[in-house]
Design an enzyme around this catalytic site. Structure first.
Site, mmCIF file in Angstrom:
data_model
loop_
_atom_site.group_PDB
_atom_site.id
_atom_site.type_symbol
_atom_site.label_atom_id
_atom_site.label_comp_id
_atom_site.label_asym_id
_atom_site.label_seq_id
_atom_site.Cartn_x
_atom_site.Cartn_y
_atom_site.Cartn_z
ATOM 1 C CG LEU A 252 -12.702 -33.430 29.407
ATOM 2 C CD1 LEU A 252 -11.831 -33.571 28.760
ATOM 3 C CD2 LEU A 252 -13.741 -33.447 28.228
ATOM 4 C CB CYS A 262 -30.113 -27.986 35.031
ATOM 5 S SG CYS A 262 -30.719 -27.648 36.646
HETATM 6 C C1 UDX Z 1 -25.572 -28.809 36.883
HETATM 7 C C2 UDX Z 1 -24.899 -27.518 36.510
HETATM 8 O O1 UDX Z 1 -23.769 -28.620 37.191
HETATM 9 C C3 UDX Z 1 -24.788 -26.594 37.767
HETATM 10 O O2 UDX Z 1 -24.231 -25.418 38.125
HETATM 11 C C4 UDX Z 1 -26.538 -26.198 37.161
HETATM 12 O O3 UDX Z 1 -26.802 -25.208 38.378
HETATM 13 C C5 UDX Z 1 -27.570 -26.957 37.223
HETATM 14 O O4 UDX Z 1 -27.008 -27.707 36.211
HETATM 15 P P1 UDX Z 1 -26.588 -31.147 38.308
HETATM 16 O O5 UDX Z 1 -27.631 -30.636 37.088
HETATM 17 O O6 UDX Z 1 -26.946 -30.564 39.524
HETATM 18 O O7 UDX Z 1 -26.240 -29.766 37.456
HETATM 19 O O8 UDX Z 1 -25.595 -32.281 37.779
HETATM 20 P P2 UDX Z 1 -24.354 -32.202 37.178
HETATM 21 O O9 UDX Z 1 -22.816 -32.200 38.430
HETATM 22 O O10 UDX Z 1 -23.657 -30.917 36.905
HETATM 23 O O11 UDX Z 1 -24.287 -33.380 36.058
HETATM 24 C C6 UDX Z 1 -25.341 -33.249 35.210
HETATM 25 C C7 UDX Z 1 -25.522 -34.360 34.506
HETATM 26 O O12 UDX Z 1 -23.689 -34.982 33.673
HETATM 27 C C8 UDX Z 1 -26.135 -36.403 35.586
HETATM 28 O O13 UDX Z 1 -26.330 -36.474 34.308
HETATM 29 C C9 UDX Z 1 -24.087 -36.657 35.150
HETATM 30 O O14 UDX Z 1 -23.710 -37.371 35.568
HETATM 31 C C10 UDX Z 1 -23.040 -36.508 33.872
HETATM 32 N N1 UDX Z 1 -22.316 -36.001 33.370
HETATM 33 C C11 UDX Z 1 -21.277 -35.481 34.222
HETATM 34 C C12 UDX Z 1 -21.098 -36.505 32.880
HETATM 35 O O15 UDX Z 1 -21.917 -37.302 32.249
HETATM 36 N N2 UDX Z 1 -19.990 -36.903 32.307
HETATM 37 C C13 UDX Z 1 -19.314 -35.835 33.770
HETATM 38 O O16 UDX Z 1 -18.018 -35.409 33.132
HETATM 39 C C14 UDX Z 1 -19.916 -34.881 34.507
#
Ligand code: UDX
Length: 435
Positions: A252, A262
């Site tokens: 959040l 992904c």
């Molecule tokens: C994601 C999934 O979490 C994972 O389970 C799946 O296997 C692959 O895709 P990942 O791409 O490594 O993993 O990154 P993640 O930690 O999920 O973050 C994704 C994006 O969301 C990042 O750019 C991060 O900065 C952003 N994010 C995350 C936010 O902007 N706000 C948040 O609160 C959480």
């Protein structure tokens, strides 16, 4: 067990090393000879905490080998397919070229009783289509989606928070389950939750998990948009709703939005697949999720331009962060890199720095100016923009930074700085969705 892993990208390289680390004999296969050479020498071809350590220890144990020759999978009984499923050029759908090619080229080497395990994220229906080909060789197919997060990939692979097996019906399914149980014996002995299901459910678990996470982030970013016109503070709002255990505080964090290899492509591929299935309306909201997310990058750029009096031309902008998230050198669909490029396009004199993603960014956008360090980027900057929340940036001392810059304006694209401390040090602080 003797395992093969086809495709040694983020997913495959980590999977191969982690499986060797827990005691299996593993051969990792990739067509990219430079990548294979690096892995063979125990070097990780990308930044992932903990990976170099397990690559070297597994290699030294003699249990981990890499090759460009697919025929080297002979002798392995379980074959993981971990190749990429990128977004098709100019379309939302997933490109299955690599998955199809991997399965087809594996067929001649399969022996009766072998198990092929798909780990790649695929559109629902893919496993059922490929199962016929695999079964014709006397082997079976399972789909075992991977939920690893970059930056935590080693931990997520060795000790996953759940395991999902999509297996065929009947005896073949029982056998596949037993083979996977043996592969994952260590995680299962630690009470890792296991869901054994059909192919379609396993495929959907993966895309729906990512769709849910993307929706959660875009939900809070939509609230940030409302906060921006009402004077509310989205971080306090997130804290307050996050105390409700049904909602939860994780994922959040409002800011510049999500990126990476992904979430963005998976929600687009899911929309495309739902449309093919005649159920486009069921996930039509994912188009909004995508649109909200992309608007946030624009918002960061707009705030910077506004703070520069609407004339960014030749103003020095220190962009801190290029990777799509901290502890990663991955710039695929990175909001941070996008912000840097957009500001450069608006005529600003961008000086960008990231602790790990510089080489990848320079390869993609050689026109950007890259600094040697955070201090170098900050030197004489008219404005500072933080777009990846690396610890190094979160812990910047606002008084020390004030000595370096030309203008004490900071745009916190990740809401990761202590606004009070920066303001007390004389800075004009702009957060996302915060007054
Ligand atoms: C994601 C999934 O979490 C994972 O389970 C799946 O296997 C692959 O895709 P990942 O791409 O490594 O993993 O990154 P993640 O930690 O999920 O973050 C994704 C994006 O969301 C990042 O750019 C991060 O900065 C952003 N994010 C995350 C936010 O902007 N706000 C948040 O609160 C959480």
């Amino acid at each position: 067990m003797k395992l093969s892993v086809i495709g040694c990208g983020y997913l495959g390289a980590v999977h191969a090393a982690a499986m060797a680390e827990i005691g299996h004999d593993v051969i990792g296969i990739d067509v990219d000879s430079a990548k294979i050479e690096a892995l063979q020498e125990g070097r990780a071809p990308f930044f992932e905490p903990g990976l170099p350590e397990i690559l070297t220890s597994a290699r030294d144990s003699g249990r981990l080998k890499f090759s460009t020759q697919l025929s080297d999978v002979r002798g392995s009984t379980v074959h993981f397919v971990a190749v990429g499923t990128p977004q098709k050029k100019g379309e939302n759908a997933a490109d299955l070229t690599y998955v199809d090619a991997a399965i087809h080229s594996l067929l001649p080497y399969l022996a009766p009783g072998d198990l092929v395990v798909g780990k790649s994220t695929v559109p629902v229906g893919t496993a059922a289509r490929l199962a016929e080909l695999v079964e014709a060789t006397g082997a079976s197919l399972a789909w075992n989606p991977e939920f690893l997060r970059e930056g935590f990939a080693v931990k997520d692979t060795i000790a996953p928070d759940r395991l999902v097996y999509g297996v065929p019906e009947g005896e073949a399914g029982e056998k596949a389950r037993a083979q996977l149980d043996e592969v994952y014996a260590r995680a299962l002995s630690n009470d890792t939750p296991l869901v054994v299901t059909d192919y379609a459910t396993a495929e959907l678990v993966k895309v729906s998990a990512n769709a849910f996470l993307a929706t959660k982030i875009s939900f809070i970013n939509a609230m940030a948009e409302i906060a921006e016109v009402t004077g509310a503070d989205v971080t306090q709002l997130a804290d307050a709703i996050g105390f409700d255990a049904r909602i939860g505080r994780r994922f959040l964090n409002a800011g510049v939005g999500f990126g990476g290899g992904c979430l963005p492509k998976d929600i687009r591929a899911f929309s495309a697949r739902a449309e093919e299935l005649g159920r486009g309306e069921s996930v039509a909201f994912l188009k909004e999720v995508d649109a909200i997310n992309l608007r946030r990058r624009q918002r960061v750029v707009d705030v910077v331009v506004e703070e520069l009096g609407d004339s960014p031309f030749e103003k020095k902008v220190a962009v801190l962060g290029l990777a799509f998230k901290p502890d990663s050198d991955d710039i695929r669909d990175s909001p941070a890199l996008d912000v840097a490029v957009q500001l450069h396009g608006r005529g600003a004199d961008v000086s960008a720095f990231d602790p790990e993603a510089m080489a990848n960014s320079a390869k993609r956008y050689p026109q950007l100016a890259f600094a040697d360090s955070a201090d170098d980027a900050l030197k004489d900057a008219d404005i500072v923009v933080v777009v990846t929340e690396w610890k190094e940036f979160r812990e910047l001392d606002p008084s020390a930074v004030a000595e370096l810059v030309n203008g004490k304006i900071v745009v916190d694209g990740r809401n990761c700085l202590d606004a009070v401390a920066w303001r007390e040090a004389g800075w004009r602080y702009r957060g996302m969705g915060r007054p």
